[in-house]
Design a protein around this motif. Structure first.
Motif: not given
Length: 281
Positions: A38-40, A47-50, A60-61
């Motif tokens: 995953n690119s992310f 912080l939003l994605v996590r 995601t760690g």
């Protein structure tokens, strides 16, 4: 048939280099051929994605800080494909393609759209057009674009069709094909086998997990809550699904189970699922 593990399963067990190295060794020892990235998760993320992935039960760690090319090369594991988002791809398809090729893969996957209304027929038609244009840009770079479903693509559009019908009918096979996730369409109450046959040779990758429950009923109700399960421990006809995938030439199968891991341990879970996969290689 080659088998892979979706990186989203590994956020809690790849937070530092030593932990990631041990996890990759376990994946190799279990018989898998590699990861789907995953690119992310291979770059530092916001912080939003996590927060969003953690809220969904799939954190995601901190592995985005690690050198995944070096870790994978050391482990001997390959890469089936890389998940990205459509906005990133539209902004710089050449960079997305270059990154995919740097990991030794020729397939990039759009993982579905967030903050998007799949019940809006006009919006879904526009999405098909965007996918065609993005896929054409990728093809010029020697990389193929695939679309990965969840269950939201089953929303009806009011004309006898569902959103997924439009994505199949209105995308050009020369530029857009599919990574089919049989769990999500089963979860959505649809016939995953029928959709696999509908996709036919446009189904290039297969995401697999089982579906069932290990929870007990309560004093109030015996009804169980279903979630993903280790392969062979749930209720899905995995052998029937596998036969269709093989019939249409799918050569890369990717395990993606969710937060309902046995003993809350994703490594133990993927090791259990490997037994089912290895018996069918």
């Amino acid at each position: 048939m080659k088998t892979y593990v979706q990186q989203i399963m590994l956020g809690s067990v790849t937070s530092n280099e030593a932990q990631a190295r041990q996890t990759l060794q376990s994946i190799r020892a279990a018989g898998y051929d590699g990861l789907e990235l995953n690119s992310f998760m291979i770059h530092p993320t916001s912080l939003l994605v996590r927060a969003l992935t953690k809220a969904a039960g799939m954190p995601t760690g901190k592995g985005g800080r690690l050198d995944w090319r070096a870790l994978l090369a050391e482990s001997g594991l390959g890469v089936s494909s890389i998940h990205t988002d459509l906005g990133t791809l539209e902004r710089d398809a050449a960079a997305v393609a270059a990154e995919a090729k740097s990991f030794g893969t020729d397939r990039v996957v759009i993982t579905g759209m967030y903050r998007f209304d799949y019940a809006d027929e006009k919006a879904v038609h526009e999405l098909a057009g965007r996918l065609n244009r993005a896929g054409e840009m990728l093809k010029k770079e020697g990389v193929e674009l695939l679309y990965h479903n969840h269950n939201v693509e089953l929303l009806p559009l009011g004309n006898g069709k569902r959103a997924y019908d439009v994505l199949i009918d209105k995308t050009d096979p020369a530029f857009v094909n599919f990574e089919f996730d049989s769990y999500w369409f089963t979860d959505g109450g649809s016939d995953a086998k029928a959709w696999m046959r509908r996709l036919g040779s446009r189904m290039k990758l297969w995401h697999v997990t089982d579906r069932g429950s290990r929870k007990k009923g309560t004093a109030m109700t015996p009804i169980l809550t279903c979630d993903s399960m280790e392969l062979g421990t749930g209720n899905m006809d995995l052998d029937g699904l596998l036969a269709i995938a093989q019939e249409y030439g799918v050569e890369r199968v990717i395990l993606e189970s969710h937060k309902n891991w046995i003993d809350k341990d994703p490594v133990k879970s993927l090791e259990m699922s490997a037994a089912w996969l290895n018996a069918r290689k």
